[in-house]
Design a protein around this motif. Structure first.
Motif, PDB file in Angstrom:
ATOM      1  N   TYR A   1       0.867  -1.180   0.000  1.00  0.00           N
ATOM      2  CA  TYR A   1       0.000   0.000   0.000  1.00  0.00           C
ATOM      3  C   TYR A   1       0.907   1.234   0.000  1.00  0.00           C
ATOM      4  O   TYR A   1       1.607   1.498   0.986  1.00  0.00           O
ATOM      5  CB  TYR A   1      -0.900  -0.027   1.231  1.00  0.00           C
ATOM      6  CG  TYR A   1      -2.102   0.881   1.167  1.00  0.00           C
ATOM      7  CD1 TYR A   1      -2.758   1.134  -0.033  1.00  0.00           C
ATOM      8  CD2 TYR A   1      -2.610   1.478   2.317  1.00  0.00           C
ATOM      9  CE1 TYR A   1      -3.883   1.949  -0.092  1.00  0.00           C
ATOM     10  CE2 TYR A   1      -3.741   2.292   2.284  1.00  0.00           C
ATOM     11  CZ  TYR A   1      -4.370   2.520   1.073  1.00  0.00           C
ATOM     12  OH  TYR A   1      -5.487   3.326   1.027  1.00  0.00           O
TER      13      TYR A   1
ATOM     14  N   VAL B   1      -2.474   5.358  -3.143  1.00  0.00           N
ATOM     15  CA  VAL B   1      -3.273   6.560  -2.934  1.00  0.00           C
ATOM     16  C   VAL B   1      -2.449   7.741  -3.431  1.00  0.00           C
ATOM     17  O   VAL B   1      -1.263   7.854  -3.102  1.00  0.00           O
ATOM     18  CB  VAL B   1      -3.616   6.760  -1.441  1.00  0.00           C
ATOM     19  CG1 VAL B   1      -4.320   8.095  -1.232  1.00  0.00           C
ATOM     20  CG2 VAL B   1      -4.481   5.625  -0.931  1.00  0.00           C
TER      21      VAL B   1
ATOM     22  N   GLU C   1      -5.902   3.742 -11.442  1.00  0.00           N
ATOM     23  CA  GLU C   1      -6.490   2.805 -10.488  1.00  0.00           C
ATOM     24  C   GLU C   1      -6.331   3.212  -9.022  1.00  0.00           C
ATOM     25  O   GLU C   1      -6.926   2.594  -8.149  1.00  0.00           O
ATOM     26  CB  GLU C   1      -5.895   1.407 -10.713  1.00  0.00           C
ATOM     27  CG  GLU C   1      -6.281   0.818 -12.060  1.00  0.00           C
ATOM     28  CD  GLU C   1      -5.945  -0.645 -12.178  1.00  0.00           C
ATOM     29  OE1 GLU C   1      -5.830  -1.327 -11.137  1.00  0.00           O
ATOM     30  OE2 GLU C   1      -5.783  -1.120 -13.315  1.00  0.00           O
ATOM     31  N   GLY C   2      -5.547   4.228  -8.746  1.00  0.00           N
ATOM     32  CA  GLY C   2      -5.370   4.651  -7.366  1.00  0.00           C
ATOM     33  C   GLY C   2      -6.502   5.535  -6.874  1.00  0.00           C
ATOM     34  O   GLY C   2      -7.254   6.112  -7.658  1.00  0.00           O
ATOM     35  N   ASP C   3      -6.611   5.664  -5.560  1.00  0.00           N
ATOM     36  CA  ASP C   3      -7.541   6.623  -4.957  1.00  0.00           C
ATOM     37  C   ASP C   3      -6.879   7.992  -4.939  1.00  0.00           C
ATOM     38  O   ASP C   3      -5.681   8.103  -4.648  1.00  0.00           O
ATOM     39  CB  ASP C   3      -7.897   6.194  -3.533  1.00  0.00           C
ATOM     40  CG  ASP C   3      -8.687   4.893  -3.496  1.00  0.00           C
ATOM     41  OD1 ASP C   3      -9.538   4.704  -4.384  1.00  0.00           O
ATOM     42  OD2 ASP C   3      -8.441   4.073  -2.598  1.00  0.00           O
ATOM     43  N   LEU C   4      -7.632   9.036  -5.237  1.00  0.00           N
ATOM     44  CA  LEU C   4      -7.072  10.380  -5.385  1.00  0.00           C
ATOM     45  C   LEU C   4      -7.614  11.318  -4.322  1.00  0.00           C
ATOM     46  O   LEU C   4      -8.796  11.279  -3.982  1.00  0.00           O
ATOM     47  CB  LEU C   4      -7.400  10.926  -6.779  1.00  0.00           C
ATOM     48  CG  LEU C   4      -6.919  10.067  -7.957  1.00  0.00           C
ATOM     49  CD1 LEU C   4      -7.444  10.632  -9.265  1.00  0.00           C
ATOM     50  CD2 LEU C   4      -5.399   9.984  -7.974  1.00  0.00           C
ATOM     51  N   LEU C   5      -6.728  12.182  -3.812  1.00  0.00           N
ATOM     52  CA  LEU C   5      -7.088  13.089  -2.734  1.00  0.00           C
ATOM     53  C   LEU C   5      -6.565  14.485  -3.044  1.00  0.00           C
ATOM     54  O   LEU C   5      -5.368  14.672  -3.286  1.00  0.00           O
ATOM     55  CB  LEU C   5      -6.480  12.584  -1.413  1.00  0.00           C
ATOM     56  CG  LEU C   5      -6.702  13.432  -0.163  1.00  0.00           C
ATOM     57  CD1 LEU C   5      -8.181  13.452   0.198  1.00  0.00           C
ATOM     58  CD2 LEU C   5      -5.886  12.886   1.006  1.00  0.00           C
TER      59      LEU C   5
END
Length: 285
Positions: free
Chosen positions: A60, A83, A101-105
């Motif tokens: 991760y 992320v 494919e990653g989570d974005l912030l």
């Protein structure tokens, strides 16, 4: 992630805050530039190599200053879950359009991390940390923002995990400011400079260890005969043109040789190469 300084020679962080500099036009231009993509991939590969993650184990990973997700694509190719965090909404919009494919912030690193303690197995960043040295607002205090960033980063990393932050320091004072705040926050580690004698190829990586047993810094490239050969190898790949992004087939001899070389650069024990390396075994006995 931002892989290079602008061709004009004027540093991007001197022109505007990152959320302003990386407008919709600039974000699209950056992401469609084949040279930028290539540099980004090389820097990301080197950063991940220095993370010394367990072989064949999905991890991760946090990508700081993830931009349009160019580094994230490499992480996905390596079967990692990631992320991405960036202050530019336009860069993240492009990442969403590209269906990474990653989570974005959307977040300002200088305000600290918002993740649970011990969340990440590793952290990478490509050319983003130097932006924290600028005071873009009256309320910005670079040393305090750097300390906030590093102290909260330390908290959200698993003990013994590494952060590899590639950066373009403006001068030695700026590099000292960054490393000092990292050490104040509890990190150990130091700076690895690849190809230190080359003006164009020189790259700075801040390699940080979040607790755990004391680990030696990875060996810098471009400091010996073997590393010069490695540098020439990458130059050769860049000049091949169409085949530059082609990867060896998994489990092939080339794939095994690359994997062994990567482990050697990480300082791990590897069996010597021989004519039998990567050779398929016969099914008959």
């Amino acid at each position: 992630p931002r892989a290079t300084k602008m061709a004009s020679g004027r540093r991007p962080e001197h022109r505007a805050p990152p959320e302003v500099f990386y407008s919709e036009e600039e974000a699209r231009k950056y992401t469609s530039n084949s040279r930028m993509i290539q540099i980004q991939q090389e820097l990301t590969e080197r950063a991940v190599e220095m993370l010394a993650l367990p072989e064949d184990t999905p991890c991760y990973i946090l990508d700081l200053g993830c931009g349009s997700g160019l580094s994230g694509e490499f992480l996905t190719d390596q079967d990692h879950v990631w992320v991405g965090m960036d202050i530019s909404s336009h860069m993240l919009d492009v990442a969403l359009e590209r269906e990474v494919e990653g989570d974005l912030l959307l977040s300002d690193m200088g305000q600290g991390m918002c993740f649970r303690p011990g969340t990440f197995d590793g952290v990478i960043s490509i050319s983003a940390i130097q932006w924290l040295c600028n005071a873009d607002k009256k309320t910005h205090n670079p040393p305090k923002r750097l300390y906030k960033f590093f102290s909260t980063l330390y908290a959200c990393m698993a003990r013994g995990a590494r952060a590899v932050l590639q950066l373009y320091p403006e001068n030695s004072n700026q590099l000292e400011l960054i490393t000092t705040q990292a050490m104040r926050a509890g990190f150990s580690g130091g700076v690895v400079v690849d190809f230190p004698n080359s003006t164009r190829a020189k790259k700075f990586f801040l390699v940080l260890f979040a607790g755990g047993t004391m680990t030696k810094l990875p060996k810098a490239l471009g400091t010996g005969a073997e590393d010069r050969a490695h540098q020439a190898h990458f130059t050769d790949i860049r000049e091949r043109g169409k085949g530059k992004n082609r990867k060896p087939v998994k489990k092939s001899r080339d794939w095994i040789m690359e994997k062994k070389e990567r482990r050697r650069r990480q300082g791990k024990e590897v069996r010597p190469d021989s004519k039998y390396t990567g050779r398929k075994r016969s099914a008959k006995f």
